[in-house]
Design a protein around this motif. Sequence first.
Motif, short mmCIF file in Angstrom:
data_model
loop_
_atom_site.label_atom_id
_atom_site.label_comp_id
_atom_site.label_asym_id
_atom_site.label_seq_id
_atom_site.Cartn_x
_atom_site.Cartn_y
_atom_site.Cartn_z
N VAL A 96 24.57 -30.38 -23.50
CA VAL A 96 26.08 -29.65 -23.28
C VAL A 96 27.21 -30.41 -22.62
N ALA A 97 27.06 -31.26 -22.06
CA ALA A 97 28.33 -31.65 -21.68
C ALA A 97 29.36 -32.06 -22.97
N ALA A 98 28.77 -32.49 -24.04
CA ALA A 98 29.32 -33.27 -25.20
C ALA A 98 29.64 -31.55 -26.21
N VAL A 99 29.39 -30.45 -26.05
CA VAL A 99 29.19 -29.29 -26.52
C VAL A 99 31.22 -28.91 -25.96
N VAL A 100 31.00 -28.92 -24.32
CA VAL A 100 31.80 -28.41 -23.52
C VAL A 100 32.82 -28.80 -24.31
N ALA A 101 32.79 -30.44 -23.85
CA ALA A 101 34.06 -31.15 -24.27
C ALA A 101 34.91 -31.34 -25.20
N ILE A 102 33.97 -31.44 -26.35
CA ILE A 102 34.22 -30.77 -28.10
C ILE A 102 34.90 -29.44 -28.01
N ILE A 103 34.93 -29.20 -27.39
CA ILE A 103 35.04 -27.20 -27.37
C ILE A 103 37.16 -27.11 -27.23
N VAL A 153 30.02 -20.87 -19.91
CA VAL A 153 30.54 -21.55 -21.07
C VAL A 153 31.58 -20.47 -21.07
N ARG A 154 31.80 -19.13 -20.58
CA ARG A 154 32.97 -18.26 -21.06
C ARG A 154 34.03 -19.15 -20.06
N LEU A 155 33.14 -19.27 -18.97
CA LEU A 155 35.25 -19.81 -17.91
C LEU A 155 35.81 -20.94 -18.40
N ALA A 156 34.79 -22.57 -19.27
CA ALA A 156 34.85 -23.77 -19.76
C ALA A 156 35.93 -22.72 -20.86
N GLN A 157 35.45 -22.18 -21.65
CA GLN A 157 36.35 -22.27 -22.87
C GLN A 157 37.06 -20.96 -23.49
N GLY A 158 36.49 -20.13 -23.02
CA GLY A 158 36.67 -18.68 -23.59
C GLY A 158 36.69 -18.05 -23.90
N SER A 159 36.02 -18.94 -25.41
CA SER A 159 35.33 -17.66 -26.37
C SER A 159 34.02 -16.34 -26.25
N GLY A 160 34.22 -15.35 -25.64
CA GLY A 160 33.33 -14.80 -25.72
C GLY A 160 31.47 -14.59 -26.46
N THR A 161 32.19 -15.37 -27.74
CA THR A 161 31.35 -15.03 -29.22
C THR A 161 30.59 -16.05 -28.75
N ILE A 197 26.29 -17.63 -27.75
CA ILE A 197 25.34 -17.70 -28.61
C ILE A 197 24.85 -18.79 -27.86
N THR A 198 25.85 -19.45 -27.10
CA THR A 198 25.40 -20.58 -25.86
C THR A 198 24.12 -20.46 -25.45
N ALA A 199 24.39 -19.06 -24.92
CA ALA A 199 23.33 -18.59 -23.50
C ALA A 199 22.58 -18.36 -24.66
N ALA A 200 22.43 -17.62 -25.62
CA ALA A 200 20.96 -17.45 -26.37
C ALA A 200 20.64 -18.66 -27.05
N THR A 201 20.99 -19.72 -27.06
CA THR A 201 20.44 -21.51 -27.30
C THR A 201 19.67 -21.92 -26.56
N LEU A 202 20.27 -21.81 -25.21
CA LEU A 202 19.62 -22.88 -24.73
C LEU A 202 19.28 -21.51 -23.09
N SER A 203 18.71 -20.80 -23.57
CA SER A 203 18.04 -20.20 -22.52
C SER A 203 16.88 -19.74 -23.45
N SER A 237 21.49 -9.76 -21.39
CA SER A 237 22.09 -10.71 -20.04
C SER A 237 23.44 -11.56 -20.42
N ALA A 238 22.69 -12.75 -22.13
CA ALA A 238 23.44 -13.91 -22.55
C ALA A 238 25.19 -12.79 -22.74
N CYS A 239 24.96 -11.17 -23.16
CA CYS A 239 26.35 -10.81 -23.87
C CYS A 239 26.98 -10.23 -22.59
N ALA A 240 26.50 -9.90 -21.56
CA ALA A 240 26.82 -9.33 -20.25
C ALA A 240 27.56 -10.64 -19.87
N GLY A 241 26.94 -11.75 -19.47
CA GLY A 241 27.70 -12.62 -19.41
C GLY A 241 28.93 -13.11 -19.24
N SER A 242 29.19 -13.04 -21.19
CA SER A 242 30.39 -13.53 -21.39
C SER A 242 31.41 -12.60 -21.34
#
Length: 465
Positions: A13-20, A373-381, A385-391, A408-413
């Motif tokens: 997950v850290a790799a995903v966030v860092a790259i984005i 994830v939204r706070l980390a990288q900005g994109s709601g989409t 997708i990341t929340a749905a994947t991990l959860s 739940s995933a959509c509202a969190g974004s």
Amino acid sequence: MELQLLAALLVGVAAVVAIIVWTRLDAFVGLLAGALVTGVIAGVPVTELIEHITTGFGNTLAGIGIVIALGVMIGKVLEESGGADALARMFLNMAGKGREDVAMTATGAVVSVPVFCDSGFVILHPLARSLARRYGKPLVTLSLALAGGLSITHHLVPPTPGPLAAVGLLGADLGTVILAGGLMSIVLIPVVVTYARIMGPRLEKQLDPDLVPEMAAAGSGSSGTGSGSASGSAGTDAEPTAPERPRVNPLVAAIPLLLPLLLIIGNTVSTAAAEGTAVAELFTFIGNPAIALLIGLAVAVYVLPRRGTPRKTVIGWLTAAAASAGMIVFITGAGGAFGEVLRQSGVGDALGEAVAGWPVPMFLMPFIIATFVRLAQGSGTVAMITAATLSAPVVQSAGVDPTVAVLSACAGSFVFSYVSDSYFWVVTRFTGLSGGAAVKMWSGMSTVLWAASLPLLGIAALILG
């Protein structure tokens, strides 16, 4: 949770966030890299890891890739033909004088189902400015109402790409999500209107004349709405072309949008109420999301463009839509690849067991992940997708209803749209706010919607189980 699997998850997950966030690469590459890192650390053999990634990518797109592409194409035709503007004017007439902010919110909520909210705001904001001048309404109030309405359905109602991707990744029924997301959007409309009415007048005096040309030269209708940014150049293009858009009957404009949604919902209802009958079999076919959206696109192409529109022009619209949909499709597929690695490596099951004892309801896990994830990288989409994947492994093992998990995933974004979100710049620069006023305007609105969605998720969890 076994330390090796925990490390695989955290580092992946850290790799995903860092790259984005910190590289020139995008979410597609970030999710694939995260899948590779997670698999390697979890001890998955390299040959199997590649197979898991390709399998997850292909299986995900098999169910959702066509639908995303068709949905974006319908939105593009609606945008270019003038259908979006026609719907806006219809809602204004329905709402009546004195409720222009309600009309703008409702317009945004309908238009944003097939149209990206950035494009929708560019198309409709000239109308908001015109109403502000004509009726003496605060421009910030009408801009906030429009932006909020666009944001609600962009986050909650398929076939908008983010919710649509979450449906595929979490295995939810599309018709049920459309119904539930639509109901949730209706409940959130008063939240948007209330916030716009409270904050709009307070922020109106902070409008920047350099960003709102009519403040410096009343009635000039200048084309320089933005300044020094992508959103500014978009405003320069959008202003001159807005009056030239052909007038379309709003009821006709609504057909390509409502028809696919009704067919998809009809499939869900008929399957539940009359399974095995001829009617159910018919709706199983025409209510399949890909077929329903294909029908909607055919209607849009042959009904919305004005008579005499060259075939080359319409094909150009569809080509541009395919290009914009391409990256969403790729990101969705990469999310599926990451999810497959989580499942096959045992990380997903281990995570599910680890969080089972947390003092947090399981239906909120996608919400929490999407928020961070939204706070980390900005994109709601990307957050959806990341929340749905991990959860997905967690909520599935916990028995959370897939529809609730998607919402739940959509509202969190929703949370705190800021400078890393392109929509933040579109909304604030087109309106004419910067600095702290811009944060109060749009970051505040998005966070209020995030908070207001929490009790609605609780109600949905009680009803759907």
